[in-house]
Design an enzyme around this catalytic site. Structure first.
Site, PDB file in Angstrom:
ATOM      1  N   ASP A 176      25.310  34.693  39.965  1.00 46.23           N
ATOM      2  CA  ASP A 176      26.647  35.133  39.580  1.00 46.23           C
ATOM      3  C   ASP A 176      27.471  35.528  40.804  1.00 46.23           C
ATOM      4  OD1 ASP A 176      28.751  35.763  37.877  1.00 46.23           O
ATOM      5  OD2 ASP A 176      28.058  37.808  37.506  1.00 46.23           O
ATOM      6  N   HIS A 219      24.536  46.631  36.151  1.00 48.95           N
ATOM      7  CA  HIS A 219      23.275  45.902  36.000  1.00 48.95           C
ATOM      8  C   HIS A 219      22.651  45.604  37.350  1.00 48.95           C
ATOM      9  CE1 HIS A 219      26.806  43.157  35.884  1.00 48.95           C
ATOM     10  NE2 HIS A 219      26.191  42.637  36.921  1.00 48.95           N
ATOM     11  N   GLN A 291      20.877  39.316  34.483  1.00 48.82           N
ATOM     12  CA  GLN A 291      21.496  40.587  34.905  1.00 48.82           C
ATOM     13  C   GLN A 291      21.187  41.626  33.833  1.00 48.82           C
ATOM     14  OE1 GLN A 291      25.221  38.469  35.233  1.00 48.82           O
ATOM     15  NE2 GLN A 291      25.605  39.300  37.271  1.00 48.82           N
ATOM     16  N   ARG A 321      33.960  48.876  45.713  1.00 52.21           N
ATOM     17  CA  ARG A 321      34.526  48.194  44.543  1.00 52.21           C
ATOM     18  C   ARG A 321      33.509  48.330  43.420  1.00 52.21           C
ATOM     19  NH1 ARG A 321      33.590  43.581  41.787  1.00 52.21           N
ATOM     20  NH2 ARG A 321      35.314  42.373  40.936  1.00 52.21           N
ATOM     21  N   ASP A 323      31.956  47.549  40.397  1.00 52.60           N
ATOM     22  CA  ASP A 323      31.985  46.319  39.610  1.00 52.60           C
ATOM     23  C   ASP A 323      31.732  46.564  38.126  1.00 52.60           C
ATOM     24  OD1 ASP A 323      31.825  43.309  39.502  1.00 52.60           O
ATOM     25  OD2 ASP A 323      29.861  43.816  38.692  1.00 52.60           O
ATOM     26  N   GLU A 365      36.851  48.173  39.153  1.00 54.00           N
ATOM     27  CA  GLU A 365      37.076  46.824  38.640  1.00 54.00           C
ATOM     28  C   GLU A 365      36.996  46.926  37.122  1.00 54.00           C
ATOM     29  OE1 GLU A 365      36.000  42.545  37.512  1.00 54.00           O
ATOM     30  OE2 GLU A 365      34.459  44.079  37.643  1.00 54.00           O
ATOM     31  N   HIS A 434      38.429  36.160  42.935  1.00 47.69           N
ATOM     32  CA  HIS A 434      37.321  35.216  42.753  1.00 47.69           C
ATOM     33  C   HIS A 434      37.047  34.929  41.286  1.00 47.69           C
ATOM     34  CE1 HIS A 434      35.495  38.985  41.787  1.00 47.69           C
ATOM     35  NE2 HIS A 434      34.430  38.347  41.333  1.00 47.69           N
ATOM     36  N   ASP A 435      37.590  35.743  40.380  1.00 44.80           N
ATOM     37  CA  ASP A 435      37.310  35.560  38.952  1.00 44.80           C
ATOM     38  C   ASP A 435      38.362  34.673  38.291  1.00 44.80           C
ATOM     39  OD1 ASP A 435      34.861  36.755  38.410  1.00 44.80           O
ATOM     40  OD2 ASP A 435      35.730  38.766  38.397  1.00 44.80           O
ATOM     41  N   ARG A 559      34.328  28.891  38.167  1.00 50.00           N
ATOM     42  CA  ARG A 559      35.049  29.840  39.013  1.00 50.00           C
ATOM     43  C   ARG A 559      34.886  29.487  40.490  1.00 50.00           C
ATOM     44  NH1 ARG A 559      32.773  35.494  36.955  1.00 50.00           N
ATOM     45  NH2 ARG A 559      30.872  34.249  37.011  1.00 50.00           N
TER      46      ARG A 559
END
Ligand code: GLC
Length: 681
Positions: A176, A219, A291, A321, A323, A365, A434-435, A559
Site C-alpha cells: 500500500d 494499523h 494491514q 503526518r 495517517d 490525515e 498520492h491518493d 493510484r
C-alpha cells in the site's frame, strides 16, 4: 486474500467486552475531570522533580516541568476517557510522563536547540514562508542520501517543509505504498538507514526546512513484530489487535461500515487461521487484508505508539503526518470513523509528545466530511489541542469541482458553511497528493446550489475519467463500486487539468488552458490560508505515469499513475521559459516567493469566502491585524469574468496571471482562467 469461512468458537478481543456506555467518563463535568488531573499532577510532582533534574539538569528540568504543568490536563483527561473504566489513569499518566522524560533526556543537542526556538515561536507553522513539498524518496531522489542533491531544487521552490512519503520498513511485496509498516524502528533499506534519515533531517534543518514523515497509527503490516508477537501469544503484545471468533460481531459492524477498497478488499475483517484464541479469528482490517488494525482500546498500544513517535522525533522528524486517523475508534452501529476515541487518542498523544519534544507538530490525515474535519484541529465545543495541521480536503475537492463546472458556487457555499478553525491551527492546502480524489461533497451543499449530491459526484467521475463529452481530463476511476455506483479518481494534476490531452493532440490553445488551470489551482492553494503542499512532479506538469503496470506489486492499484518517477528530461527543462515545465516551474516559484512576504497570508488570519454576482469566480479575503487585507480572486471559466470594483478598492495587485487587475465601468476584470492576489500597500 479475503476468506469468509471460519468456525464459530468463543469470544475474543477487547471489543467483545466493551463497556456498555463508552461515553460515561467523557460526560463527567469538565471541572471534575480537571480536578482529578490536578490532583494526579500534585502527587506526581514531588517524585518527578528530582528525577527530571537528574535526567536533564536543572535548567532543562525547569522547562520540562513547566511543559508538564501546561500539558498535563490534555494528557490526563483523554487518557481517563479512553482507559479509565478498566485501568488506573493516574498510574498510566505517570508512566507516560516518565517515557516522555526519558525521550527528553535522550534528545540530541540540535533538537533541544530547535525546541528552544519553537518555544519562542510556537506557531512557526503558521508563517507565510511555509511551503511544503511532498515526494516519494525513491521516485524523487533514489535514496535518502540522494536527496541531498535535490535540496537546491527545493530551495528554489521556496520549500520550508518536506514530507517524504512512507519510509519506515514496509512488508515485502504489496505494501500500500509503504502504509503497511513491518518495523517502526527501521527505515526501508532500499532508501537508507535511520542514520541517513537523521543526517538528512539535519541538512534540511540547516536550510530552514522541516522534515515530515508518516506515522501509520491505525494499523501495522501483519508481518510487524507486534503482530507476530500477538499471534505467538507473547504477553507483551496481548490485546494489540482484535480477533473475533465468528462472524457475529464482524457482520454487525460491517452493516454500517463503508468499504474503503470495495473492489479488491471488500469488508473490514480478514480470517486469520492462527489468530489469538488458537482456533483462528476474524482480524480487523479496515484497509487491505495485510494491514491489521491496532486495538486502540488497549493502553499498551498507546504506549508503544508514543515510543515510536518519540524515537523518530529525537531523530529529527518535526512533523508527523498521522495517517488514516479517523479509523482508530470502533463503535458498533456507526461508520467507525471520527468516533470520540479518535480525538482522545490524538489529544493524549499530542500532549505527551509536547512534553518531550516541543518542536514537534502533528498533521491529521482525516479525509472526511467538512463537519467532521475541524475537530481534528482542536475545534470541539471546548477547544482541545489536537493536531496543529490538517489536510483541507474540502478545498481540494472543490477546486476540481470548480474546474470541471466552470462554476464556483458550490465552493462558495461549502467553504462558507465550514466552521472556523482554532486560531492556533492551520490547514495544509493542496491540489493533488498520492491518493485518489474522493468526492467529499455534501448533499446539503449541493442542494443549496440547486444540484443533487449524487448526480454531481457522478458527473465529476465521468468528467475526470474523460468519459464526459468534451472533457479536458485524462484520469481514471479508482475503486468503482458497482453496488453503490460510487468511485474516486486517479490521475496527475497536469493530466486532470488537460495538459496531457492537449499535448497528445497538439492543440496549443488547449495546452494554454491546461497550464492556466494548473497554475490557477495552485494559486488558490498557496493563498487560501495554511501550509500549501506542492506534490512532487506538479512543478514540472508531469503527466500520468503508467510504468506501474509493469510491477505486479503495484499494477492493481491505479493510484500509482499519479506517483510518477522524476523525469530527468522534464527536470532539465525547468529553467527553460519556453517549455511547459519551465512555465509551470516559474509560476510555482513566484507563488512561493510572493507568499513569503505577505503577512496577511499568516495562517492565523481568518479567511472569509465572499458571495459574488459572477458565479465563475471564487473570492476569498483574509485580514491580518498588522498587514491589513488580502483578496484572492480566481476565475474558473474559459471566458473573462468580473467582480464589483469596490472589492479591490485600496488594494494593489501583488501577483496575477495577467498583470494588474483592470478596473473599468465599476467592475474588476479577470481574464479566462485568470487569478489575482491583491493586498493593501
Ligand atoms: C492513508 C493513505 C493511503 C493509504 C491509507 C491506509 O489514507 O494516504 O494511501 O492507503 O491511509 O494506510
Amino acid at each position: 486474500m479475503i476468506d469468509r469461512q471460519g468456525p464459530a468458537p468463543s469470544p475474543a478481543g477487547s471489543h467483545a467486552g466493551a463497556a456498555p456506555d463508552p461515553d460515561a467518563r467523557r460526560r463527567r463535568p469538565e471541572a471534575e475531570r480537571r480536578r482529578a488531573a490536578a490532583a494526579c499532577l500534585r502527587s506526581l510532582l514531588p517524585e518527578l522533580r528530582p528525577e527530571a533534574e537528574a535526567a536533564l539538569g536543572r535548567a532543562e528540568a525547569v522547562g520540562f516541568l513547566a511543559r508538564l504543568e501546561l500539558w498535563f490536563p490534555d494528557l490526563h483527561l483523554p487518557l481517563d476517557a479512553l482507559y479509565g473504566d478498566r485501568h488506573d489513569t493516574d498510574a498510566l499518566a505517570a508512566r507516560l510522563v516518565r517515557a516522555a522524560l526519558a525521550a527528553a533526556a535522550a534528545r540530541p543537542a540540535p533538537m533541544r536547540e530547535l525546541d528552544r526556538r519553537r518555544e519562542v515561536h510556537p506557531r512557526w507553522y503558521q508563517d507565510p514562508r511555509m511551503v511544503g513539498y511532498v515526494a516519494y524518496t525513491d521516485r524523487f531522489a533514489g535514496t535518502l542520501r540522494g536527496l541531498h542533491a535535490r535540496l537546491d531544487h527545493l530551495a528554489e521552490l521556496g520549500v520550508t517543509y518536506l514530507h517524504l512519503m512512507p519510509l519506515l520498513r514496509p512488508r515485502e511485496g504489496e505494501n500500500d505504498g509503504g502504509y503497511a509498516v513491518a518495523d517502526y524502528g527501521a527505515v526501508d533499506p532500499r532508501l537508507g538507514t535511520l542514520g541517513d534519515l537523521e543526517e538528512l533531517a539535519g541538512a534540511l534543518r540547516a536550510r530552514g526546512m522541516s522534515l515530515c514523515v508518516d506515522l501509520v497509527l491505525n494499523h501495522t503490516a501483519r508481518e510487524h513484530p507486534w503482530a507476530r508477537g500477538w499471534l505467538a501469544g507473547d504477553p507483551r503484545y496481548a490485546g494489540f489487535y482484535t480477533a473475533f471468533p465468528d462472524r457475529t460481531l464482524p457482520d454487525a459492524y460491517e452493516a454500517t461500515i463503508p468499504d474503503v477498497f470495495p473492489d479488491r478488499a471488500p469488508g473490514s475483517f480478514t480470517w486469520v487461521p492462527e489468530a489469538r484464541d488458537g482456533a483462528g479469528g476474524w482480524v480487523w482490517t479496515t484497509f487491505w487484508d495485510y494491514q491489521w488494525d491496532l486495538d486502540h482500546a488497549n493502553p499498551e498500544v498507546f504506549a508503544a505508539l508514543l515510543g515510536t513517535v518519540l524515537a523518530l522525533a529525537d531523530r529529527g522528524v518535526e512533523i508527523f503526518r498521522m495517517d488514516a486517523v479517523p479509523f482508530m475508534g470502533k463503535r458498533l452501529g456507526t461508520n467507525c470513523q471520527n468516533q470520540p476515541e479518535v480525538h482522545d487518542l490524538l489529544q493524549a498523544l499530542h500532549a505527551a509528545v509536547k512534553l518531550a519534544a516541543p518542536a514537534t507538530v502533528f498533521k491529521a490525515e482525516a479525509i472526511v466530511a467538512p463537519e467532521d474535519l475541524v475537530p481534528y484541529l482542536g475545534g470541539h465545543p471546548r477547544h482541545r489541542p489536537e493536531c496543529e495541521l490538517a489536510y483541507h480536503n474540502q478545498l481540494m475537492v472543490l477546486l476540481w469541482s470548480c474546474l470541471a463546472t466552470r462554476d464556483a458556487r458550490l465552493a462558495v457555499q461549502a467553504l462558507r458553511r465550514m466552521d472556523p478553525i482554532p486560531s492556533d491551527a492551520s490547514w495544509a492546502t493542496y491540489v493533488r497528493c498520492h491518493d485518489d480524489i474522493g468526492w467529499a461533497i455534501s448533499d446539503v451543499d449541493a442542494a443549496a446550489v440547486g444540484w443533487t449530491g449524487a448526480a454531481h459526484r457522478h458527473f465529476l467521475n465521468d468528467f475526470y475519467s474523460g468519459r464526459y463529452p468534451g472533457s479536458f481530463a485524462r484520469g481514471a476511476l479508482f475503486q468503482e463500486n458497482p453496488e453503490t455506483g460510487d468511485a474516486r479518481i486517479s490521475g496527475s494534476a497536469a493530466s486532470l487539468c488537460g495538459i496531457e490531452q492537449a499535448l497528445d493532440v497538439g492543440d496549443g490553445g488547449a495546452l494554454e488552458a491546461g497550464i492556466r488551470r494548473l497554475v490557477l489551482a495552485y494559486a488558490v492553494a498557496y493563498a487560501y490560508g495554511g501550509v500549501p503542499l506542492l506534490y512532487m512532479g506538479d512543478e514540472l506538469a508531469l503527466r500520468n505515469d503508467h510504468s506501474y503496470l509493469d510491477d505486479p506489486a503495484l499494477a492493481a492499484d491505479n493510484r500509482w499513475m499519479h506517483r510518477p518517477w522524476l523525469d530527468a528530461a522534464a527536470f532539465a527543462r525547468r529553467h527553460d521559459a519556453s517549455s511547459v515545465e519551465g512555465r509551470v516551474f516559474d509560476w510555482l516559484r513566484r507563488l512561493a516567493t510572493t507568499r513569503a512576504d505577505l503577512l496577511a497570508l499568516h495562517a492565523g488570519a481568518p479567511v472569509e469566502v465572499l458571495v459574488l454576482d459572477d458565479q465563475r469566480v471564487l473570492a476569498w479575503r483574509r485580514r491580518h491585524p498588522r498587514s491589513g487585507t488580502f483578496l484572492g480572486l480566481a476565475n474558473f471559466a474559459e471566458h473573462p469574468a468580473s467582480v464589483d470594483a469596490g472589492l479591490v478598492r485600496g488594494l494593489d495587485t501583488v501577483l496575477s496571471s495577467d498583470g494588474q487587475v483592470r478596473v473599468q465601468e465599476g467592475r474588476a476584470h479577470l481574464p479566462a482562467l485568470g487569478f489575482a492576489w491583491l493586498a493593501e500597500p
